[in-house]
Design an enzyme around this catalytic site. Sequence first.
Site, PDB file in Angstrom:
ATOM      1  N   HIS A 173      24.832  19.683 -81.898  1.00 12.46           N
ATOM      2  CA  HIS A 173      24.758  19.843 -83.349  1.00 12.46           C
ATOM      3  C   HIS A 173      25.308  21.209 -83.712  1.00 12.46           C
ATOM      4  CE1 HIS A 173      22.906  20.434 -87.349  1.00 12.46           C
ATOM      5  NE2 HIS A 173      23.014  19.133 -87.437  1.00 12.46           N
ATOM      6  N   ASP A 188      21.549  11.406 -85.091  1.00  8.81           N
ATOM      7  CA  ASP A 188      22.470  10.268 -85.045  1.00  8.81           C
ATOM      8  C   ASP A 188      22.339   9.490 -83.739  1.00  8.81           C
ATOM      9  OD1 ASP A 188      23.723  10.653 -87.552  1.00  8.81           O
ATOM     10  OD2 ASP A 188      24.895  12.295 -86.717  1.00  8.81           O
TER      11      ASP A 188
END
Length: 454
Positions: A331, A390
């Site tokens: 991320h 996700d």
Amino acid sequence: MKKRISALPDEVIALSELCIKNGKIDPSLYTKYDVKRGLRDLQGKGVLTGLTEISDICSTKIVDGQEVPCPGELYYRGYDIKKLVNGFLEDDRFGFEETAYLLLFGDLPTEEQLRNFNKILGNYRTLPVNFVTDIILKAPSPDMMNTLARSVLTLYSYDERANDISIPNVLRQCLELIALFPVISVYGYQAYSHYHEGKSLFIHQPEMDFSTAENILHLLRPDGKYTKLEARILDLALVLQAEHGGGNNSTFTTHVVSSSGTDTYSVVAASLGSLKGPKHGGANIKVVQMLDNIKSHLKDWTDEDEIRAYLRKLLAGEAFDHSGLIYGMGHAVYSLSDPRADVFKAFVKKLSEEKGFHQEYGLYEKIERIAPEVISEKRKIYKGVSANVDFYSGFVYHMLGLPQELYTPIFAIARIAGWSAHRIEELINAGKIIRPSYKPIGPHREYTPMAERT
């Protein structure tokens, strides 16, 4: 509907080669001029471009005067996301509407305030007369994000105060969009599945007293039915994706376009365009597709050596889409962990047991643990690598039987709450138009008359 010819003419291909030839910038110049590509430094830290009170993302802490990675934390209006989730789950109520209220108005609602807020959203869930037949069912798009953006822009024509950017009017517009996003998204999918896939067309009316998550499932399924666990987990997904700071691509887009003084519909359409991208809101689709590819190539889903070997192939660009990426891992801000993924994981396991996907869950769990090790073997890591939200959200949607065409729109259904809060914050503080700097590096040249050009 007759589509335009999609084949690329040779003339266009030749011109594109000219674009590439004259558009390429020497990568070393970015280092020379200390350009923060993506508005981030090498350690992934974002360039400070604004202030916000809406949310806070923590991924580091100071130890002995040094900044070091720490488990990720996410706060909505100062409240730890984990405690927010525990609060509404312990009370056995849905959390997205409460979360939207908090993001918009800065405080947790009382029972009466939440009841009135839900009533407002319920009253706004009705689309204008003939909007479904005239706009959504005509020229259905294979991409629901485009359907959503087109519908949002068309709603401008139905609003007598479309250009009014006073806070009361913008709030009214935002509340309408929060209420209508699930309806438009699912109706857009129903039109697509009917006209492009030959499936039966059914249009359910939204229920005014249903939560957002309940309405998504009710509108989507032919019988309108769902289990309590299904609705709770979808609601949780919406809460976890409702907001994530002012610096993520789509929310920053909200600030940038709002700063120009334009209308709400144009701002939201621009943010939708950002979220559509596979590097942003479309990432969970890539995770599901990648896992399908992994499952089809592994002989034994429990063999960690086989999993490790295939992940190395993915990282080397030798498998799946040859991108060299392991989707769902890493991320821009978080390092050791993404708190959204942490919250989600326990519920993902519970749903996998109810739906009979326990083997797939075991594979996800192993990849989550092994992938960071494989990535650190091959690449220089400036901060830790961990599973992001996700990684699990696409798996959840798959278990819920949601079509992939709706994965990113569901992200938008959640994030419109955060976008709305940030748009209002930008307008209230009325700063300068956002205009970062780009350094020109091309030489100045003398004009050449047409007759002298070669």
